[in-house]
Design a protein around this motif. Sequence first.
Motif, PDB file in Angstrom:
ATOM      1  N   HIS A  25     119.136 -16.286 171.825  1.00  0.00           N
ATOM      2  CA  HIS A  25     119.079 -17.753 171.669  1.00  0.00           C
ATOM      3  C   HIS A  25     118.921 -18.290 173.080  1.00  0.00           C
ATOM      4  N   HIS A  70     117.015 -20.812 175.965  1.00  0.00           N
ATOM      5  CA  HIS A  70     116.198 -21.969 176.338  1.00  0.00           C
ATOM      6  C   HIS A  70     115.819 -21.795 177.802  1.00  0.00           C
ATOM      7  N   HIS A 126     123.777 -20.476 165.154  1.00  0.00           N
ATOM      8  CA  HIS A 126     125.140 -21.026 165.134  1.00  0.00           C
ATOM      9  C   HIS A 126     125.821 -20.697 163.794  1.00  0.00           C
TER      10      HIS A 126
HETATM   11 ZN    ZN Z   1     119.994 -23.941 171.422  1.00  0.00          ZN
END
Ligand code: ZN
Length: 431
Positions: free
Chosen positions: A56, A58, A242
């Motif tokens: 995950h 960015h 999540h």
């Molecule tokens: Zn994120």
Amino acid sequence: MYSLTNARLFDGTRMLPRTHSVTIDGNSIIAIDAAVGGETIDLGGMTLMPGMISCHFHADFLLFKLEKYFAGEQVGKEMPPGVLMAMGVRQCGVLLESGFTGYIGASASNNIDASLKIAIAEGVIPGPRIRACSRAVGTTADFNDSKKWWQVFTQPGLDIRADGPEEIRKVVREEIRCGAETIKIFPGGGHGIPSQLRNMSREEMEMVVRTAHERGAKVRAHIGHKDLILECIEMGLDIIDHGDGVDEECIDAMAKAGTYWVPSQVYSKVALELGWAHPGDDHLYQKVRRMLPIAQKAGVKILIGDDYGGVTRDFLPDDPLDHQIGNYGREFAFYGEIEGLDPSDILSWGTKNAGEALLGEDNGKVGVVETGAFADLIVVDGDPLADMSILAKPQEHLKAVIRDGMMVIDRMPSQEKRPSNFSRRRQAFFA
Ligand SMILES: [Zn+2]
């Protein structure tokens, strides 16, 4: 061709007994424990394992100030595209220096994942293996579009909105045209986003999944609420991000459908510590920790990764979510504290499971030490299963990083000579 000999071997699933040799030719592992010639490097009993993969990620989050996000102000993601790309280049170096040879994007502005991928393939910069993500696909007036409309507040490269299946289909195809291999959607809130409202209609979500799959792309969703998690699994979504509302029913559905789950609980812990959490978040945090061993046992494919760059070092003296060398590897020891989880299982979240999620079914193997797999490997001084915290101390324990067969970081005790096919040019970046 060269061989790494006398290595303890974590193969992506378990630590094998005794020591082994692994032979690499070009960008692949071509033999294990077979004398096929070429030069050798004696690892002296150090651990050879797949390079870790953050699932995950960015690449363009660095100065993202969450307290401003909550206040509806400019948050630091509105930078010019070139600045955001510079962050991505920086983060690629941090990943390699941390022993991470891959990442799966979880939304990127301005096609930055796809651009980094090209820059790395062209030898412009050294970097990890990347599965490129789209912009954040959402809808009008969803929570990413809920700021004061009469003030100028845009993240032009990051968010893209579309309404109705037809508009959504166009957006998904355009993201794929620009290099996205995963489409990121925001069907509902949770996990830092107070709204639990539905942000995409069922028809819109189905269109994203169908359109992406038709073109070989995966779909991942920021999602917290149980009902939406179940709905996403049912329609064939690939990665639940999540998933704070995951319970036994969701686990059963994920295991049956083969859905990946990125619990990303480092953010949840930080939010609780900083008082950013919303009512009930502490309960959810404890519940996810109880669910993880149950999910592992049920065969759910859990992944490592979190929202790095989502806070800044102004808040915590040693900010666990800052993009600093070693931080990504802290996740292993963090999850290792949960009773009922085996260290080798947790390490497989960031190696074998992650490699499968990165490449998909028909694009070769990574995240494992197997004949035929891509040679994205690291050498660790110590046993990461006996002490997972060493994966967060690359300066002390990370001795080599091999990416696509080439040693991009080499801190091993000096040898008489190095195999001639190591790239001097790439090594120079990390001298
Ligand atoms: Zn994120």
